[in-house]
Design an enzyme around this catalytic site. Structure first.
Site, PDB file in Angstrom:
ATOM      1  N   LYS A  13       0.833  -1.212   0.000  1.00 44.71           N
ATOM      2  CA  LYS A  13       0.000   0.000   0.000  1.00 44.71           C
ATOM      3  C   LYS A  13       0.866   1.260   0.000  1.00 44.71           C
ATOM      4  O   LYS A  13       0.656   2.157  -0.807  1.00 44.71           O
ATOM      5  CB  LYS A  13      -0.935   0.032   1.224  1.00 44.71           C
ATOM      6  CG  LYS A  13      -1.908  -1.119   1.299  1.00 44.71           C
ATOM      7  CD  LYS A  13      -2.832  -0.986   2.493  1.00 44.71           C
ATOM      8  CE  LYS A  13      -2.114  -1.029   3.824  1.00 44.71           C
ATOM      9  NZ  LYS A  13      -1.441  -2.313   4.136  1.00 44.71           N
ATOM     10  N   ARG A  88      -9.873   1.734   8.795  1.00 48.17           N
ATOM     11  CA  ARG A  88      -9.394   0.390   9.078  1.00 48.17           C
ATOM     12  C   ARG A  88     -10.438  -0.470   9.767  1.00 48.17           C
ATOM     13  O   ARG A  88     -10.175  -1.591  10.151  1.00 48.17           O
ATOM     14  CB  ARG A  88      -8.187   0.506   9.995  1.00 48.17           C
ATOM     15  CG  ARG A  88      -7.004  -0.293   9.510  1.00 48.17           C
ATOM     16  CD  ARG A  88      -5.883  -0.049  10.485  1.00 48.17           C
ATOM     17  NE  ARG A  88      -4.740  -0.839  10.226  1.00 48.17           N
ATOM     18  CZ  ARG A  88      -3.702  -0.430   9.505  1.00 48.17           C
ATOM     19  NH1 ARG A  88      -3.712   0.736   8.931  1.00 48.17           N
ATOM     20  NH2 ARG A  88      -2.658  -1.209   9.376  1.00 48.17           N
ATOM     21  N   ARG A 127      11.436  -6.216   4.493  1.00 46.73           N
ATOM     22  CA  ARG A 127      11.287  -4.752   4.421  1.00 46.73           C
ATOM     23  C   ARG A 127      12.278  -4.059   5.349  1.00 46.73           C
ATOM     24  O   ARG A 127      12.496  -4.485   6.480  1.00 46.73           O
ATOM     25  CB  ARG A 127       9.870  -4.344   4.837  1.00 46.73           C
ATOM     26  CG  ARG A 127       9.749  -2.813   4.990  1.00 46.73           C
ATOM     27  CD  ARG A 127       8.345  -2.331   5.044  1.00 46.73           C
ATOM     28  NE  ARG A 127       7.583  -2.953   6.110  1.00 46.73           N
ATOM     29  CZ  ARG A 127       6.259  -2.864   6.199  1.00 46.73           C
ATOM     30  NH1 ARG A 127       5.575  -2.190   5.302  1.00 46.73           N
ATOM     31  NH2 ARG A 127       5.633  -3.450   7.189  1.00 46.73           N
ATOM     32  N   ARG A 161      11.102  -2.496  11.256  1.00 48.65           N
ATOM     33  CA  ARG A 161      10.059  -1.991  12.152  1.00 48.65           C
ATOM     34  C   ARG A 161       9.788  -3.003  13.271  1.00 48.65           C
ATOM     35  O   ARG A 161       9.764  -4.197  13.024  1.00 48.65           O
ATOM     36  CB  ARG A 161       8.758  -1.754  11.359  1.00 48.65           C
ATOM     37  CG  ARG A 161       8.599  -0.327  10.880  1.00 48.65           C
ATOM     38  CD  ARG A 161       7.504  -0.169   9.852  1.00 48.65           C
ATOM     39  NE  ARG A 161       6.210  -0.718  10.221  1.00 48.65           N
ATOM     40  CZ  ARG A 161       5.126  -0.675   9.436  1.00 48.65           C
ATOM     41  NH1 ARG A 161       5.204  -0.074   8.257  1.00 48.65           N
ATOM     42  NH2 ARG A 161       3.989  -1.193   9.824  1.00 48.65           N
ATOM     43  N   ARG A 172      -1.173  -8.765  13.279  1.00 46.61           N
ATOM     44  CA  ARG A 172      -1.666  -7.713  12.366  1.00 46.61           C
ATOM     45  C   ARG A 172      -2.539  -8.315  11.269  1.00 46.61           C
ATOM     46  O   ARG A 172      -3.544  -7.725  10.873  1.00 46.61           O
ATOM     47  CB  ARG A 172      -0.489  -6.927  11.763  1.00 46.61           C
ATOM     48  CG  ARG A 172       0.130  -5.957  12.769  1.00 46.61           C
ATOM     49  CD  ARG A 172       1.529  -5.529  12.367  1.00 46.61           C
ATOM     50  NE  ARG A 172       1.576  -4.859  11.091  1.00 46.61           N
ATOM     51  CZ  ARG A 172       2.657  -4.803  10.306  1.00 46.61           C
ATOM     52  NH1 ARG A 172       3.777  -5.398  10.679  1.00 46.61           N
ATOM     53  NH2 ARG A 172       2.609  -4.159   9.173  1.00 46.61           N
TER      54      ARG A 172
HETATM   55  P1  AP5 Z   1       4.815  -1.661   1.770  1.00 50.60           P
HETATM   56  O1  AP5 Z   1       4.500  -0.765   0.639  1.00 50.60           O
HETATM   57  O2  AP5 Z   1       5.654  -1.122   2.889  1.00 50.60           O
HETATM   58  O3  AP5 Z   1       3.476  -2.365   2.349  1.00 50.60           O
HETATM   59  P2  AP5 Z   1       2.228  -1.776   3.134  1.00 50.60           P
HETATM   60  O4  AP5 Z   1       1.019  -2.423   2.589  1.00 50.60           O
HETATM   61  O5  AP5 Z   1       2.275  -0.279   3.174  1.00 50.60           O
HETATM   62  O6  AP5 Z   1       2.525  -2.403   4.553  1.00 50.60           O
HETATM   63  P3  AP5 Z   1       2.413  -1.852   6.036  1.00 50.60           P
HETATM   64  O7  AP5 Z   1       2.959  -2.972   6.889  1.00 50.60           O
HETATM   65  O8  AP5 Z   1       3.034  -0.520   6.213  1.00 50.60           O
HETATM   66  O9  AP5 Z   1       0.886  -1.759   6.216  1.00 50.60           O
HETATM   67  P4  AP5 Z   1       0.110  -1.853   7.523  1.00 50.60           P
HETATM   68  O10 AP5 Z   1      -1.270  -1.634   7.083  1.00 50.60           O
HETATM   69  O11 AP5 Z   1       0.329  -3.093   8.318  1.00 50.60           O
HETATM   70  O12 AP5 Z   1       0.813  -0.751   8.440  1.00 50.60           O
HETATM   71  P5  AP5 Z   1       0.482   0.770   8.755  1.00 50.60           P
HETATM   72  O13 AP5 Z   1       1.729   1.518   8.675  1.00 50.60           O
HETATM   73  O14 AP5 Z   1      -0.711   1.214   8.007  1.00 50.60           O
HETATM   74  O15 AP5 Z   1       5.541  -2.975   1.149  1.00 50.60           O
HETATM   75  C1  AP5 Z   1       6.011  -4.025   1.997  1.00 50.60           C
HETATM   76  C2  AP5 Z   1       7.384  -4.518   1.471  1.00 50.60           C
HETATM   77  O16 AP5 Z   1       7.199  -5.161   0.213  1.00 50.60           O
HETATM   78  C3  AP5 Z   1       8.411  -3.401   1.225  1.00 50.60           C
HETATM   79  O17 AP5 Z   1       9.661  -3.855   1.612  1.00 50.60           O
HETATM   80  C4  AP5 Z   1       8.338  -3.164  -0.296  1.00 50.60           C
HETATM   81  O18 AP5 Z   1       9.574  -2.734  -0.824  1.00 50.60           O
HETATM   82  C5  AP5 Z   1       7.967  -4.538  -0.820  1.00 50.60           C
HETATM   83  N1  AP5 Z   1       7.081  -4.478  -1.991  1.00 50.60           N
HETATM   84  C6  AP5 Z   1       6.053  -3.598  -2.215  1.00 50.60           C
HETATM   85  N2  AP5 Z   1       5.440  -3.870  -3.385  1.00 50.60           N
HETATM   86  C7  AP5 Z   1       6.082  -4.957  -3.915  1.00 50.60           C
HETATM   87  C8  AP5 Z   1       5.904  -5.719  -5.112  1.00 50.60           C
HETATM   88  N3  AP5 Z   1       4.949  -5.417  -5.998  1.00 50.60           N
HETATM   89  N4  AP5 Z   1       6.741  -6.765  -5.330  1.00 50.60           N
HETATM   90  C9  AP5 Z   1       7.703  -7.070  -4.428  1.00 50.60           C
HETATM   91  N5  AP5 Z   1       7.943  -6.400  -3.279  1.00 50.60           N
HETATM   92  C10 AP5 Z   1       7.126  -5.344  -3.019  1.00 50.60           C
HETATM   93  O19 AP5 Z   1      -0.001   0.658  10.274  1.00 50.60           O
HETATM   94  C11 AP5 Z   1       0.887   0.323  11.327  1.00 50.60           C
HETATM   95  C12 AP5 Z   1       0.156   0.370  12.662  1.00 50.60           C
HETATM   96  O20 AP5 Z   1      -0.367   1.697  12.901  1.00 50.60           O
HETATM   97  C13 AP5 Z   1      -1.081  -0.529  12.779  1.00 50.60           C
HETATM   98  O21 AP5 Z   1      -0.741  -1.864  13.127  1.00 50.60           O
HETATM   99  C14 AP5 Z   1      -1.889   0.198  13.874  1.00 50.60           C
HETATM  100  O22 AP5 Z   1      -1.353  -0.074  15.148  1.00 50.60           O
HETATM  101  C15 AP5 Z   1      -1.626   1.652  13.556  1.00 50.60           C
HETATM  102  N6  AP5 Z   1      -2.654   2.230  12.637  1.00 50.60           N
HETATM  103  C16 AP5 Z   1      -2.438   2.734  11.391  1.00 50.60           C
HETATM  104  N7  AP5 Z   1      -3.589   3.173  10.836  1.00 50.60           N
HETATM  105  C17 AP5 Z   1      -4.568   2.932  11.749  1.00 50.60           C
HETATM  106  C18 AP5 Z   1      -5.967   3.149  11.763  1.00 50.60           C
HETATM  107  N8  AP5 Z   1      -6.611   3.677  10.699  1.00 50.60           N
HETATM  108  N9  AP5 Z   1      -6.669   2.786  12.862  1.00 50.60           N
HETATM  109  C19 AP5 Z   1      -6.054   2.250  13.937  1.00 50.60           C
HETATM  110  N10 AP5 Z   1      -4.722   2.010  13.989  1.00 50.60           N
HETATM  111  C20 AP5 Z   1      -3.971   2.349  12.910  1.00 50.60           C
END
Ligand code: AP5
Ligand code: ZN
Length: 217
Positions: A13, A88, A127, A161, A172
């Site tokens: 994402k 979410r 990552r 992370r 998660r």
């Molecule tokens: P990446 O692009 O980093 O993936 P992502 O989907 O953004 O993953 P996240 O882990 O950041 O999402 P998340 O939803 O768990 O975490 P968030 O930060 O929102 O890609 C992943 C890896 O793959 C990278 O190394 C990349 O290079 C590689 N890659 C990408 N595309 C590729 C491809 N096509 N082919 C090969 N490799 C590829 O949330 C974190 C925490 O914050 C949550 O757990 C929660 O505690 C809190 N939080 C955030 N938002 C909320 C909310 N709305 N409500 C409540 N709590 C929240």
């Protein structure tokens, strides 16, 4: 254009959001990045959410919605935005609808990134994230930095992370299936959802996304 990006942790994402936001000329708003920036700056909000992030739980809706609303009210988001990681759960989706309705706006599209679970685990395990800006992400195999452990974009140190440890990733994923997946049904009823397979190289996923997004809204 007002877009929501949804998909499991590690689906790509953040990677796609950065590329699409640049392409579409709208800001990329990631609640995860905003929380992590608050944690690393040691703000009151950061202190409140630090443990929740490390354990892979969801931050309470009230805190999350207030922070997201504040960011969406910035001048650069007036004509549109790409939301990554928000909403979410159903309650957050309803709050977002209400918030937009107040100013006569609505969402234009919800992009759902589909990736099998074993690939998600592989992506998260490899990552590496920039300490200065968590939207700068790399992958040891798929997107290695030019210099080991150094961010290509800002020179910050790369690290793994805390919530990318295997046990927390499982938590998660469980939270995603239970809390977040239902929003896909909620938005489907509004005719907003396009699902694409994100099991392809990064540029190909971007092409697929641009192909299903509405032309201009
Ligand atoms: P990446 O692009 O980093 O993936 P992502 O989907 O953004 O993953 P996240 O882990 O950041 O999402 P998340 O939803 O768990 O975490 P968030 O930060 O929102 O890609 C992943 C890896 O793959 C990278 O190394 C990349 O290079 C590689 N890659 C990408 N595309 C590729 C491809 N096509 N082919 C090969 N490799 C590829 O949330 C974190 C925490 O914050 C949550 O757990 C929660 O505690 C809190 N939080 C955030 N938002 C909320 C909310 N709305 N409500 C409540 N709590 C929240
Ligand atoms: Zn960086």
């Amino acid at each position: 254009m007002r877009i929501v990006l949804v998909g499991p942790p590690g689906a790509g994402k953040g990677t796609q959001a950065a590329l699409l936001a640049e392409r579409l000329g709208i800001p990329h708003i990631s609640t995860g990045d905003l929380f992590r920036a608050n944690v690393s700056q040691g703000t009151d909000l950061g202190k409140q959410v630090d443990a929740i992030l490390r354990e892979g739980g969801l931050v309470p809706d009230e805190i999350t919605v207030a922070m997201a609303a504040d960011r969406m009210a910035q001048p650069d988001a007036e004509d549109g935005f790409l939301l990554d990681g928000f909403p979410r759960n159903i309650a957050q989706a309803k709050s977002l609808d209400a918030l937009l309705a107040e100013s006569g706006q609505r969402l234009d599209a919800v992009l759902d990134l589909e990736v099998p679970e074993d690939e998600v685990v592989r992506r998260i395990a490899g990552r590496r994230t920039c300490r200065k800006d968590s939207s700068h992400t790399f992958h040891v195999q798929n997107k290695p930095p030019r210099e080991p452990d150094v961010c290509d974009i800002c020179g910050g140190e790369l690290y793994q992370r805390e919530d990318d440890r295997e046990e927390t990733v499982r938590k998660r994923l469980a939270v995603y299936h239970e809390e977040t997946e239902p929003i896909i049904g909620y938005y489907s009823e509004q005719g907003l959802v396009s699902t694409i397979s994100a099991l392809a190289p990064v540029p190909e996923v971007t092409r697929r996304a641009l192909a299903v997004l509405p032309e201009r809204a």
